[in-house]
Design a protein around this motif. Structure first.
Motif: not given
Length: 160
Positions: A58-70
């Motif tokens: 999921v491309p985003t901005t703002g220095g984000v690097f998050t890994v999620r599991v659903y």
């Protein structure tokens, strides 16, 4: 890890078409972290194969690097989706080692699964007192990340 019972990024009707468990890797395009995100996705798919429903970038901005599991909640819990944040660069400080990320995914997707050499390496580093969470670099990142990627590129404020 943070659990939420009603993830914001899925409308209720989409719940029926999502392949679970679903891993999402949100990465900052300004920081040029797509290759890192793709590498983590490749490693997770290679290790867990059909145990995962899907892995998305999921491309985003703002220095984000998050890994999620659903994952799906039990019927007693309402049968919806549970979102669990496995790794957040800002919260956890830096990026995970691949073996640490695999262990986090395993603990949710298939807790009885043996990760072989990954488990042995994690146990060895825990017994020697080495940190397994930040990986080969600390929270400040590499020189390239501190400089914002390539010279002349505009970086987001959160990445500096």
């Amino acid at each position: 890890m943070t659990d939420q019972t009603q993830p914001q990024c899925f409308p209720a009707e989409a719940d029926k078409t999502i392949n679970l468990p679903r891993i999402t890797i949100h990465y900052c395009t300004q920081c040029k972290w797509m290759l890192r995100a793709a590498y983590f996705a490749q490693e997770l798919l290679s290790t867990f194969s059909t145990s995962l429903g899907e892995v998305s970038l999921v491309p985003t901005t703002g220095g984000v690097f998050t890994v999620r599991v659903y994952t799906r909640l039990d019927e007693e819990e309402g049968g919806g989706l549970r979102e669990t944040v496995l790794w957040d660069r800002k919260t956890n400080g830096g990026f995970p080692e691949v073996k640490a990320l695999k262990a986090l995914v395993r603990n949710i997707v298939d807790p009885a699964r043996d990760l072989g050499h990954v488990d042995r390496a994690l146990k060895k580093s825990e017994s020697s007192g080495a940190a397994t969470s930040a990986g080969p670099q600390d929270a400040s990142g590499s020189k390239e990340e501190q400089a914002g990627g390539q010279e002349g590129q505009t970086t987001c404020e959160d990445c500096r």
